[in-house]
Design a protein around this motif. Structure first.
Motif, PDB file in Angstrom:
ATOM      1  N   ARG A  74      -2.125 -12.543  -7.207  1.00  0.00           N
ATOM      2  CA  ARG A  74      -1.144 -11.607  -8.216  1.00  0.00           C
ATOM      3  C   ARG A  74      -1.716 -11.659  -9.443  1.00  0.00           C
ATOM      4  NH1 ARG A  74       2.191 -13.635  -3.890  1.00  0.00           N
ATOM      5  NH2 ARG A  74       2.778 -11.596  -2.462  1.00  0.00           N
ATOM      6  N   GLN A 134      -6.524 -10.042 -12.137  1.00  0.00           N
ATOM      7  CA  GLN A 134      -7.107  -9.474 -10.770  1.00  0.00           C
ATOM      8  C   GLN A 134      -6.815  -7.898 -11.256  1.00  0.00           C
ATOM      9  OE1 GLN A 134      -8.428 -11.438  -8.222  1.00  0.00           O
ATOM     10  NE2 GLN A 134      -8.245 -12.337 -10.276  1.00  0.00           N
ATOM     11  N   TYR A 135      -6.362  -7.549 -12.313  1.00  0.00           N
ATOM     12  CA  TYR A 135      -6.197  -6.074 -12.659  1.00  0.00           C
ATOM     13  C   TYR A 135      -6.655  -5.856 -13.822  1.00  0.00           C
ATOM     14  CZ  TYR A 135      -2.926  -6.352  -8.715  1.00  0.00           C
ATOM     15  OH  TYR A 135      -2.628  -6.401  -7.433  1.00  0.00           O
ATOM     16  N   THR A 172      -0.884  -3.844 -15.953  1.00  0.00           N
ATOM     17  CA  THR A 172      -0.621  -4.664 -14.881  1.00  0.00           C
ATOM     18  C   THR A 172       0.831  -4.594 -14.382  1.00  0.00           C
ATOM     19  OG1 THR A 172       0.111  -6.105 -16.588  1.00  0.00           O
ATOM     20  CG2 THR A 172      -2.172  -6.674 -16.055  1.00  0.00           C
ATOM     21  N   GLN A 213     -18.140  -6.432 -10.795  1.00  0.00           N
ATOM     22  CA  GLN A 213     -16.774  -6.699 -11.088  1.00  0.00           C
ATOM     23  C   GLN A 213     -16.280  -5.501 -12.246  1.00  0.00           C
ATOM     24  OE1 GLN A 213     -15.633  -8.461  -8.839  1.00  0.00           O
ATOM     25  NE2 GLN A 213     -14.744 -10.105  -9.847  1.00  0.00           N
ATOM     26  N   ARG A 218     -15.681  -2.540 -10.184  1.00  0.00           N
ATOM     27  CA  ARG A 218     -14.576  -2.628  -9.387  1.00  0.00           C
ATOM     28  C   ARG A 218     -13.260  -2.432 -10.211  1.00  0.00           C
ATOM     29  NH1 ARG A 218     -12.199  -5.289  -4.995  1.00  0.00           N
ATOM     30  NH2 ARG A 218     -10.257  -6.509  -5.514  1.00  0.00           N
ATOM     31  N   THR A 219     -13.205  -3.077 -11.435  1.00  0.00           N
ATOM     32  CA  THR A 219     -12.053  -2.740 -12.048  1.00  0.00           C
ATOM     33  C   THR A 219     -12.042  -1.507 -12.687  1.00  0.00           C
ATOM     34  OG1 THR A 219     -12.687  -5.008 -13.323  1.00  0.00           O
ATOM     35  CG2 THR A 219     -11.005  -3.619 -14.335  1.00  0.00           C
ATOM     36  N   ILE A 221     -10.381   0.437  -9.606  1.00  0.00           N
ATOM     37  CA  ILE A 221      -8.857  -0.112  -9.658  1.00  0.00           C
ATOM     38  C   ILE A 221      -7.999   0.632 -10.631  1.00  0.00           C
ATOM     39  CG2 ILE A 221      -7.139  -1.787  -9.835  1.00  0.00           C
ATOM     40  CD1 ILE A 221      -9.428  -3.723  -8.695  1.00  0.00           C
ATOM     41  N   GLN A 277      -6.019  -3.638  -4.857  1.00  0.00           N
ATOM     42  CA  GLN A 277      -6.888  -4.275  -5.030  1.00  0.00           C
ATOM     43  C   GLN A 277      -7.743  -4.343  -3.514  1.00  0.00           C
ATOM     44  OE1 GLN A 277      -4.144  -8.109  -5.552  1.00  0.00           O
ATOM     45  NE2 GLN A 277      -5.752  -8.678  -6.541  1.00  0.00           N
ATOM     46  N   SER A 278      -7.200  -4.049  -2.426  1.00  0.00           N
ATOM     47  CA  SER A 278      -7.794  -3.896  -1.278  1.00  0.00           C
ATOM     48  C   SER A 278      -7.410  -2.484  -0.542  1.00  0.00           C
ATOM     49  CB  SER A 278      -7.619  -4.909  -0.220  1.00  0.00           C
ATOM     50  OG  SER A 278      -6.487  -4.790   0.264  1.00  0.00           O
ATOM     51  N   VAL A 330     -12.156  -7.478 -13.960  1.00  0.00           N
ATOM     52  CA  VAL A 330     -11.494  -8.448 -13.258  1.00  0.00           C
ATOM     53  C   VAL A 330     -12.421  -9.694 -12.868  1.00  0.00           C
ATOM     54  CG1 VAL A 330      -9.812  -6.740 -12.276  1.00  0.00           C
ATOM     55  CG2 VAL A 330     -11.863  -7.573 -11.063  1.00  0.00           C
TER      56      VAL A 330
END
Length: 453
Positions: free
Chosen positions: A35, A39-40, A45, A375, A378-379, A382, A393-394, A438
């Motif tokens: 969390r 991760q964001y 956030t 990554q 990925r970021t 997101i 996140q998933s 992330v």
């Protein structure tokens, strides 16, 4: 910062302020690594105020369709009234006493009906407690000291026996680190090699029977079971994610291979704190009173079976009996996957954005313009999903995700894929991504910008 990203930061401004305050008060700015703000996307956030069904409201008043659902713990939806009401009724009569309660009898009976491959069960509050208890039982039963973990699966416990062999071993003595060895999933040869290298020393093999993205190869789980019977180690299946998501009786029932012990959590309480260790009587009784052997100090804690956790589990079990919760997740997950694949393909991004896994536990993969996992990309993905009202996140779904939630998600992915295509064409996320990428939740060193907000 460009104007477009100025706008999204403004939309999450209060969450950003609260996240910065959390970093002043709480190490890591959250109570679970997954969390964490790292991760964001940076400055985006969301800090949650409440949830309803498959949607959450953040501190800025944004309603977001959520996936992951409490790190896969919520299968019935946020604020699910039958569970909440059952917990409230239990709490009104007291939550903790100096003797066991009738809740413990009923919960144990119901669990063992649901999981007929187990003889006994003991409840606790979190997954790490029960996985560590399983390892302790295995060591006591075998008189051995080494533990073999599936290295290609990410997490089993916050305790030293596992963290010492992870990417974050700080604080764990080397002597403890040396007691954990690893093998690869779907590779019986790698497990045989471990057993040969450490003959007569492996107390337990702990693994997930399957993950959201990797199914067991034909004969693999059966082969592990045969090795356990031949070598004498205790086989432990971690059912934290698969339990009540693959089946009410866990992945072991889906694949037809029975472990000696299994560990459960997450969906047992639909987000309330309850976990379980289950397994063969002869092993479980080593932590009880019906043994002549040296007793294992097994899951003895003040809050292990307080009434609200038991009530939550029983209400969840009732719901699973009344309707096909797993079937609903599978069906909605299939619908979601089909829509997302169409949206990604429409943007020409099928080679760069992958939708993977079991329908009830989907994830996405992101590749850069060279086809390598990224990554940064990925970021960006997101970030763009958040811009369009999806917190993901998933893509792990719940039985509360409606067709409208799925439609919102497909449209968000369609828009995100278009931005992703711009970055692929440019060969970089520069100018599109706000801030740093992330990072893995379990890593040895913090990022250069340590607060990661």
């Amino acid at each position: 910062m460009n104007t477009v990203n100025d706008d999204i930061v403004d939309r999450f401004a209060e969450s950003g302020r609260l996240q910065r305050r959390l970093h002043e008060l709480v190490p890591g700015g959250a109570h679970t690594n997954a969390r964490g703000s790292d991760q964001y996307p940076e400055q985006i956030t969301p800090v949650i105020v409440r949830g309803e069904g498959a949607r959450v409201l953040d501190a800025d008043g944004n309603w977001l369709v959520e996936y992951g659902m409490g790190l896969k713990a919520v299968t019935l939806g946020h604020g699910y009234r039958p569970v909440v009401d059952a917990v409230c009724r239990a709490a009104a009569d007291g939550v903790n006493f100096s003797r066991p309660t009738v809740w413990e009898v009923e919960a144990a009976e119901r669990f063992l009906q649901m999981v007929p491959t187990a003889d006994m069960v003991k409840f606790a509050k979190n997954g790490s407690d029960v996985t560590t208890a399983a390892i302790k039982l295995a060591r006591a039963a075998t008189g051995r000291d080494l533990v073999a973990v599936c290295r290609t699966q990410p997490f089993f416990s916050v305790d030293d026996w596992f963290m010492g062999a992870s990417a974050m071993p700080a604080g764990v003595p080397q002597a403890v680190r040396d007691l954990t060895v690893g093998f690869a999933y779907n590779d019986l040869g790698s497990l045989r090699a471990v057993l040969d290298e450490h003959q007569g020393r492996i107390a337990a093999v702990i693994m997930e029977a399957a993950t959201g993205t990797v199914e067991p190869a034909p004969g693999f789980l059966e082969g592990v079971r045969e090795l356990a019977d031949r070598d004498g180690f205790v086989l432990v299946f971690d059912e934290m994610i698969s339990g009540m998501r693959w089946s009410p009786a866990g992945a072991q029932s889906v694949y037809g291979v029975t472990p000696d012990l299994s560990t459960w959590g997450k969906a047992l309480g639909n987000g309330f704190s309850v976990s379980a260790l289950a397994g063969k009587r002869e092993l479980m009784e080593l932590g009880g009173l019906n043994t002549d052997a040296s007793r294992v100090f097994l899951l003895s804690n003040t809050h292990g079976a307080e009434t609200t956790g038991m009530a939550a589990y029983l209400a969840v079990a009732d719901d699973y009996e009344q309707r096909d919760v797993v079937g609903i997740m599978e069906s909605q997950g299939e619908k979601l996957k089909a829509g997302l694949l169409e949206a990604v393909a429409g943007a020409g991004m099928a080679d760069h954005i992958a939708i993977l896994g079991r329908p009830s536990a989907l994830v996405f993969g992101t590749k850069d313009n060279e086809g390598k996992p990224s990554q940064a990309f990925r970021t960006l993905f997101i970030q763009e999903l958040l811009r369009h009202g999806v917190l993901a996140q998933s893509l792990v779904i719940s039985a509360a995700h409606t067709d409208d939630d799925i439609e919102t998600t497909v449209e968000a992915v369609r828009a995100a894929s278009a931005v992703y295509a711009e970055a692929i064409a440019a060969g970089t996320t520069d100018g599109l991504l706000l801030g740093r990428p992330v990072a893995p939740a379990i890593r040895e060193f913090a990022a250069p910008r340590r607060l990661g907000v």
